[in-house]
Design a protein around this motif. Structure first.
Motif, short mmCIF file in Angstrom:
data_model
loop_
_atom_site.label_atom_id
_atom_site.label_comp_id
_atom_site.label_asym_id
_atom_site.label_seq_id
_atom_site.Cartn_x
_atom_site.Cartn_y
_atom_site.Cartn_z
N THR A 68 20.37 37.70 18.74
CA THR A 68 19.31 38.19 19.63
C THR A 68 19.33 39.70 19.72
OG1 THR A 68 19.43 36.16 20.93
CG2 THR A 68 18.38 38.06 21.97
N GLU A 69 20.54 40.27 19.82
CA GLU A 69 20.68 41.72 19.94
C GLU A 69 20.20 42.42 18.67
OE1 GLU A 69 21.99 44.90 22.49
OE2 GLU A 69 21.87 42.74 22.84
N SER A 70 20.55 41.85 17.51
CA SER A 70 20.19 42.48 16.24
C SER A 70 18.68 42.51 16.02
CB SER A 70 20.86 41.73 15.08
OG SER A 70 22.26 41.84 15.16
N TRP A 71 17.99 41.47 16.50
CA TRP A 71 16.53 41.38 16.33
C TRP A 71 15.78 41.81 17.59
CZ3 TRP A 71 14.11 40.08 11.77
CH2 TRP A 71 14.91 39.54 10.76
N ARG A 110 25.90 40.02 6.62
CA ARG A 110 27.16 39.89 5.89
C ARG A 110 28.04 38.80 6.49
NH1 ARG A 110 27.80 46.35 5.16
NH2 ARG A 110 26.85 46.49 3.09
N ILE A 111 28.06 38.71 7.81
CA ILE A 111 28.83 37.65 8.48
C ILE A 111 28.27 36.29 8.12
CG2 ILE A 111 29.41 36.65 10.72
CD1 ILE A 111 29.40 39.55 11.82
N VAL A 112 26.96 36.15 8.20
CA VAL A 112 26.32 34.86 7.91
C VAL A 112 26.58 34.43 6.47
CG1 VAL A 112 24.09 33.71 7.63
CG2 VAL A 112 24.53 35.07 9.68
N ILE A 113 26.42 35.35 5.53
CA ILE A 113 26.61 35.02 4.12
C ILE A 113 28.06 34.63 3.85
CG2 ILE A 113 26.62 35.99 1.78
CD1 ILE A 113 24.18 37.68 2.65
N ALA A 114 29.00 35.37 4.43
CA ALA A 114 30.42 35.09 4.20
C ALA A 114 30.83 33.74 4.77
CB ALA A 114 31.27 36.20 4.81
N GLU A 115 30.26 33.37 5.90
CA GLU A 115 30.69 32.15 6.58
C GLU A 115 29.79 30.94 6.31
OE1 GLU A 115 33.44 31.99 7.92
OE2 GLU A 115 34.00 34.02 8.47
N LEU A 116 28.77 31.11 5.51
CA LEU A 116 27.80 30.04 5.29
C LEU A 116 28.42 28.72 4.81
CD1 LEU A 116 24.86 29.12 5.27
CD2 LEU A 116 24.63 30.11 2.98
N PRO A 117 29.37 28.75 3.84
CA PRO A 117 29.91 27.46 3.38
C PRO A 117 30.60 26.65 4.48
CG PRO A 117 30.44 29.23 1.84
CD PRO A 117 29.90 29.88 3.08
N ARG A 118 31.28 27.31 5.41
CA ARG A 118 32.04 26.60 6.44
C ARG A 118 31.27 26.46 7.75
NH1 ARG A 118 37.55 29.50 7.22
NH2 ARG A 118 36.19 31.32 7.06
N PHE A 119 30.37 27.41 8.01
CA PHE A 119 29.66 27.40 9.29
C PHE A 119 28.16 27.58 9.07
CE2 PHE A 119 33.95 29.02 10.13
CZ PHE A 119 34.37 28.15 11.13
N PRO A 120 27.50 26.56 8.53
CA PRO A 120 26.05 26.67 8.28
C PRO A 120 25.26 26.87 9.57
CG PRO A 120 26.80 24.40 8.00
CD PRO A 120 28.02 25.26 8.10
N GLU A 121 25.85 26.51 10.71
CA GLU A 121 25.13 26.70 11.98
C GLU A 121 24.88 28.17 12.28
OE1 GLU A 121 29.54 26.06 13.11
OE2 GLU A 121 28.10 25.34 11.62
N LEU A 122 25.70 29.06 11.71
CA LEU A 122 25.47 30.50 11.91
C LEU A 122 24.18 30.92 11.22
CD1 LEU A 122 29.04 32.02 11.44
CD2 LEU A 122 27.97 31.10 13.51
N ALA A 123 23.97 30.41 10.03
CA ALA A 123 22.73 30.71 9.31
C ALA A 123 21.53 30.12 10.04
CB ALA A 123 22.81 30.18 7.88
N ASN A 124 21.71 28.93 10.58
CA ASN A 124 20.62 28.31 11.33
C ASN A 124 20.25 29.14 12.54
OD1 ASN A 124 20.51 26.13 9.56
ND2 ASN A 124 21.97 24.90 10.74
N ALA A 125 21.27 29.66 13.23
CA ALA A 125 21.02 30.50 14.40
C ALA A 125 20.30 31.79 14.00
CB ALA A 125 22.33 30.83 15.11
N PHE A 127 18.42 32.28 11.43
CA PHE A 127 17.06 31.99 10.97
C PHE A 127 16.15 31.61 12.12
CE2 PHE A 127 13.76 29.38 8.91
CZ PHE A 127 13.37 30.25 7.91
N SER A 128 16.60 30.69 12.98
CA SER A 128 15.73 30.15 14.03
C SER A 128 15.56 31.09 15.21
CB SER A 128 16.26 28.80 14.52
OG SER A 128 17.54 28.95 15.11
N GLN A 129 16.59 31.88 15.52
CA GLN A 129 16.54 32.74 16.70
C GLN A 129 16.21 34.18 16.37
OE1 GLN A 129 20.06 32.26 19.19
NE2 GLN A 129 20.34 30.18 18.43
N GLY A 130 16.38 34.57 15.11
CA GLY A 130 16.13 35.94 14.73
C GLY A 130 14.96 36.11 13.79
N LYS A 131 15.13 35.63 12.57
CA LYS A 131 14.12 35.83 11.53
C LYS A 131 12.79 35.18 11.87
CE LYS A 131 12.45 36.65 7.36
NZ LYS A 131 12.13 38.01 6.87
#
Length: 211
Positions: A68-71, A110-125, A127-131
């Protein structure tokens, strides 16, 4: 007096929140999301654990706040009024370029890309809350211009993707992938202007707003 005290406490809370978010970002980049605990973030930020847990009871809540802060600038500014597609897209393009050039935006991706394999929920957050909220604001603007007759866009979603993509592909993605990549303010302005011209040439109807 109560108003002064309330304002003071609100300012302190905002300052502590900023410290927490900065510490979390640094630690996520340094150690990874999984190895970073809320206790470690509290220590790095210099706030008490009680203060951190009060604002962010879970690590997921903290990451959501980072998104939220970043966007944040996207949600604080209304889309331009419909009626002049050149001025409107220029305003949106400049805002988007400025948003993408913020250091916290690069860090977040960078955080999302690095953690995507183990924590796909970060990418979902992300995408859905920012992008997506930002994308929807641009899509809504183009739809308003279509209804106003300044543009003829059969696929508003595609047009919004094309416009934002022309900017991000030059301003953001190289900076994310290439160390030391820098783009001057003058070059950014040129990139935005050319993206506007391309969209106008493709979609604008004839008339004053298309010139």
């Amino acid at each position: 007096m109560n108003t002064v005290v309330t304002t003071y406490h609100q300012r302190i809370a905002r300052e502590k929140r900023a410290l927490i978010l900065a510490a979390a970002t640094a630690l996520f980049l340094e150690l990874g999301y999984d190895r970073t605990s809320l206790a470690r973030i509290a220590e790095r930020s210099g706030v008490s654990r009680a203060t951190l847990f009060k604002q962010f009871p879970t690590k997921a809540a903290l990451f959501d706040a980072m998104v939220t802060e970043s966007w944040s600038t996207a949600g604080e500014e209304d889309p331009p009024p419909a009626g002049n597609i050149v001025d409107g897209l220029s305003t949106i393009g400049r805002r988007y370029a400025e948003l993408l050039r913020r250091p916290q935006m690069t860090d977040l991706f960078r955080i999302v890309i690095a953690e995507l394999p183990r924590f796909p929920e970060l990418a979902n957050a992300q995408f859905s809350q920012g992008k997506m909220p930002y994308f929807e604001s641009v899509r809504g603007y183009l739809l308003a211009e279509h209804k106003a007759g300044t543009v003829k866009v059969d696929d508003v979603e595609l047009a919004a993707t094309q416009f934002l993509g022309m900017i991000s592909n030059y301003v953001f993605w190289p900076a994310l992938l290439v160390p030391g990549w820098e783009v001057s303010a003058e070059r950014v302005a040129q990139v935005v202007d050319e993206a506007v011209r391309t969209v106008v040439a493709r979609y604008a109807t004839t008339g004053p707003s298309a010139t």
